[in-house]
Structure formats: C-alpha cells, structure tokens
Design a protein around this motif. Structure first.
Motif, mmCIF file in Angstrom:
data_model
loop_
_atom_site.group_PDB
_atom_site.id
_atom_site.type_symbol
_atom_site.label_atom_id
_atom_site.label_comp_id
_atom_site.label_asym_id
_atom_site.label_seq_id
_atom_site.Cartn_x
_atom_site.Cartn_y
_atom_site.Cartn_z
ATOM 1 N N CYS A 159 39.242 31.943 51.824
ATOM 2 C CA CYS A 159 38.843 31.781 50.421
ATOM 3 C C CYS A 159 40.054 31.635 49.499
ATOM 4 O O CYS A 159 39.908 31.332 48.309
ATOM 5 C CB CYS A 159 37.979 32.958 49.975
ATOM 6 N N THR A 180 33.749 28.183 49.753
ATOM 7 C CA THR A 180 33.947 29.205 48.735
ATOM 8 C C THR A 180 34.349 28.551 47.423
ATOM 9 O O THR A 180 35.264 27.711 47.416
ATOM 10 C CB THR A 180 35.065 30.191 49.150
ATOM 11 N N THR A 201 48.481 36.451 43.722
ATOM 12 C CA THR A 201 47.393 35.677 43.159
ATOM 13 C C THR A 201 47.901 34.468 42.402
ATOM 14 O O THR A 201 48.658 34.594 41.448
ATOM 15 C CB THR A 201 46.587 36.553 42.190
ATOM 16 N N THR A 224 42.744 39.679 37.774
ATOM 17 C CA THR A 224 42.024 40.815 37.242
ATOM 18 C C THR A 224 42.910 41.559 36.257
ATOM 19 O O THR A 224 44.073 41.824 36.529
ATOM 20 C CB THR A 224 41.637 41.773 38.394
ATOM 21 N N ASP A 265 36.203 27.866 43.902
ATOM 22 C CA ASP A 265 37.572 28.177 43.482
ATOM 23 C C ASP A 265 37.637 29.411 42.593
ATOM 24 O O ASP A 265 38.708 30.041 42.478
ATOM 25 C CB ASP A 265 38.174 26.979 42.739
ATOM 26 N N SER A 266 36.527 29.784 41.983
ATOM 27 C CA SER A 266 36.510 30.983 41.143
ATOM 28 C C SER A 266 36.768 32.247 41.950
ATOM 29 O O SER A 266 37.102 33.300 41.394
ATOM 30 C CB SER A 266 35.167 31.113 40.417
ATOM 31 N N GLN A 267 36.654 32.159 43.286
ATOM 32 C CA GLN A 267 36.871 33.320 44.146
ATOM 33 C C GLN A 267 38.292 33.403 44.690
ATOM 34 O O GLN A 267 38.623 34.335 45.428
ATOM 35 C CB GLN A 267 35.877 33.285 45.313
ATOM 36 N N PRO A 296 40.147 36.726 43.269
ATOM 37 C CA PRO A 296 39.655 37.933 43.943
ATOM 38 C C PRO A 296 40.000 37.965 45.427
ATOM 39 O O PRO A 296 40.241 39.036 45.987
ATOM 40 C CB PRO A 296 38.139 37.854 43.727
ATOM 41 N N CYS A 297 40.034 36.801 46.071
ATOM 42 C CA CYS A 297 40.367 36.744 47.499
ATOM 43 C C CYS A 297 41.813 37.184 47.747
ATOM 44 O O CYS A 297 42.087 37.985 48.634
ATOM 45 C CB CYS A 297 40.149 35.320 48.019
ATOM 46 N N GLU A 333 42.022 40.920 47.209
ATOM 47 C CA GLU A 333 41.501 41.681 48.349
ATOM 48 C C GLU A 333 42.510 41.721 49.485
ATOM 49 O O GLU A 333 42.758 42.764 50.090
ATOM 50 C CB GLU A 333 40.193 41.043 48.833
ATOM 51 N N TYR A 363 40.194 35.384 54.930
ATOM 52 C CA TYR A 363 40.843 35.026 53.675
ATOM 53 C C TYR A 363 41.052 33.524 53.504
ATOM 54 O O TYR A 363 41.941 33.088 52.764
ATOM 55 C CB TYR A 363 42.185 35.759 53.513
#
Length: 350
Positions: free
Chosen positions: A317, A325, A5, A13, A327-329, A332-333, A336, A315
């Motif tokens: 994202c 999508t 990430t 997270t 950028d806040s995702q 999380p992308c 995942e 992906y």
C-alpha cells in the motif's frame, strides 16, 4: 536508508501536541555517542589513505586523512552505493548495468560496507574479491548503524576531491546520463537534491524502526532527501567531514543529513525520480525499489510493477497508483510500517 511518509503524496497524521522542545544542535556538545552495536571507534585522523586492495587475505579498511582538496574539480562527482555484506547479487547487477554507463562517462562508482557481523564472517572471502569495495572499520554492519555509515561515506567523498556525491542504495537503478544532465543545471557545491520529504513528523514511538524523538525532540524534521538516492555537494560534505567526531548521531540517517546541514542554507531541490510507484516512470534520475533480478529488466526498458508493489507483499500500500489500495492510504501505510521494528525485506542477496 530511513524511508518516511512521502508527504508529497499524503498528508501525515498530525502529531499530538507536545511542550515546546529545546532546540537540538546539529553538532552535539558532548562526546560522540557510540553507534548501536558498533565496534570501538578507531581514529584514523592524519594517517595516509591506504589502497583499497587486500593484504594477506584480510580486508584493508579505508583510513581518513582529513584531505580538504582545495583545488577540487567543480564539475566532477562520484556515486557511492551503500550496500550490505551479503548483497552480492545486487552489486553484481549494478556493475553489469548502470555502473557500466558511469564508467564510460568517467564517473567513479564505489560500494561501501563496514565490519561484517560475527555471524557473517564467512562472507569475507567473497568480499575480498570485489576491488570496487570500500570498507570502514568504525562500525559493525547493522540497520541502526546507518548514520555512522553515512558519515563515513560522505567523508570519503570529500577526500576524493569531487564537487559532490550521489549516494544510492543497492536497490536503486540510476540513470547516469539523466543524473549528469540534472546536475549540470546547478552549482553542485551548494546542492542537496533527491526525493525531498517535507513536513515529516519525528517518530515518537520507541518501538518504531525510525524512532528518534529522544535524540531530536521536535515535531517535524527539516526537509530531507530520502535515502534511495540523493546528491550532496561540497559545502555539505565539508561540514560533515570537518565535524564528524561531534555530530549528533541521530539513528535515522536520512533526516540526520538535513539536521546537520540545515544551517548551511543549501539549495534543496527535488530530483526527478520514481519512488514506490506501481507503474514506474522511466525518464527520471533514479528508480527505487528494485530487487536485483528486476534491475536488469528495468535497465533495458521493461515496464512492470516492482515486487514491493505486488498485492501479496506486506505494505504494498506504500506504492502510488496501486490498483488494490487508494493513494489516500499511502501515508497511513508508511506510518504503520514505521511503527514496527526493522526486518530485512529485500532479495538483494539472491
């Protein structure tokens, strides 16, 4: 390569609280673990370096000799491209683009491949025709053997009497002039530079592609350079080469480099780059990811979204500036994706 990430773009997270972990040393006290799916390790210490040519139509594997090169050139560096046996088109494209610039500047570029898996032995004849290929025989090519590969590549670089090495994946476009300009501003011997990931959580899901909590039971990794492109100087190379037999072979290769060298207090520096950007920047040291057919276009100045950022790609994202999508995702992308097993997803062999 072990993408994680990109926390400079999104807050990761928060990991669940755990009991304080027992510190894990960069050098494992026990005998080195056998790499996943690797062939038995063959010792090459104190043997002469052999030619990279072939013998009797068989690959000639590089042999380590613990050369320390006390009189190395403090201004010289090399570029090491980590590749896979089947990525012929990716290597050919690099040779036809940015590797030509490197050659004109007197910078050595080598490609690195280990032992071909049993189901890919038919590739050997083509591999033998690549004179700039360096082969290692102490691991079988496999995603989870990338740590063993990284150790070999960095040890090889130490033995070439250079001040440092820029390690790149074969889907990375390198601006060699920008790289040389960037390095001229630092003492290369103590430098550790790239797309620096900070505050990245150590994956605790045993089913995830970057799971390493069993080998490094901490909540976070030390700041590390993501694998598409990073520079490691002489001090880091010396430590890894001198301790290669006993390093904690964490299966996530990029954070492993930071774990091994953390105590050296290297100069950790962010390198200008374009990493998973829908609209890639051009005035940077490197761009990633690019399929082989995209690299030539980018090399000649075309600007377009990378294939990995196209809407229909799983992906996509992960890409910043993606119109589909927010950028806040991005965080999380990546999370995942990281929680799924590894699958070859690039077209570097086509």
């Amino acid at each position: 390569t072990t993408p994680t990430t990109p926390t400079t773009l999104a807050t990761p997270t928060t990991p669940a609280p755990v009991a304080p972990a027992t510190p894990v040393a960069a050098v494992a006290p026990a005998a080195p673990a056998t790499p996943v799916s690797a062939s038995p390790v063959t010792s090459h210490e104190n043997t002469p370096v052999v030619s990279l040519a072939t013998q009797n139509d068989q690959p000639t594997y590089y042999q380590f000799n613990q050369r320390t090169c006390y009189d190395y050139d403090h201004s010289k560096f090399m570029i090491a491209v980590v590749s896979a046996p089947s990525h012929f088109v990716a290597r050919s494209t690099i040779r036809d683009t940015w590797a030509k610039d490197a050659k004109a500047m007197g910078i050595d570029v080598k490609f690195f491949v280990g032992v071909t898996p049993p189901d890919k032995k038919d590739l050997e004849a083509q591999l033998l025709a690549e004179p700039d290929m360096v082969r290692f025989d102490d691991f079988v090519e496999n995603y989870h053997n990338l740590t063993s590969k990284a150790i070999d590549v960095l040890t090889y670089a130490r033995e070439q009497c250079v001040a440092g090495v820029f390690k790149a994946d074969d889907d990375t476009l390198v601006n060699v002039h920008k790289l040389s300009e960037f390095l001229s501003n630092y003492d290369m011997s103590t430098l550790y530079a790239g797309y620096i990931v900070r505050n990245a959580p150590v994956m605790k899901n045993p089913q995830g592609r970057w799971y390493a909590y069993d080998q490094y039971p901490h909540d976070q990794w030390p700041p590390f350079a993501n694998g598409p492109g990073y520079f490691l100087g002489r001090e880091g190379l010396n430590y890894i080469a001198d301790n290669r037999a006993n390093l904690n072979r964490i299966r996530t290769d990029d954070p492993a480099v930071a774990v091994w060298t953390e105590h050296l207090k290297l100069n950790v520096v962010d390198m200008p780059c374009s990493f998973f950007e829908y609209t890639p920047k051009s005035d940077v040291v490197f761009q990633n990811p690019l399929e082989a057919y995209e690299m030539t276009r980018r090399y000649h100045g075309e600007v377009f979204p990378p294939h990995a950022c196209e809407h229909e790609i799983q992906y996509s994202c992960r890409c910043s500036g993606n119109p589909y999508t927010p950028d806040s995702q991005i965080g999380p992308c990546w999370d995942e994706m990281g929680n799924t097993p590894y699958v070859e997803s690039t077209l570097r062999a086509h």
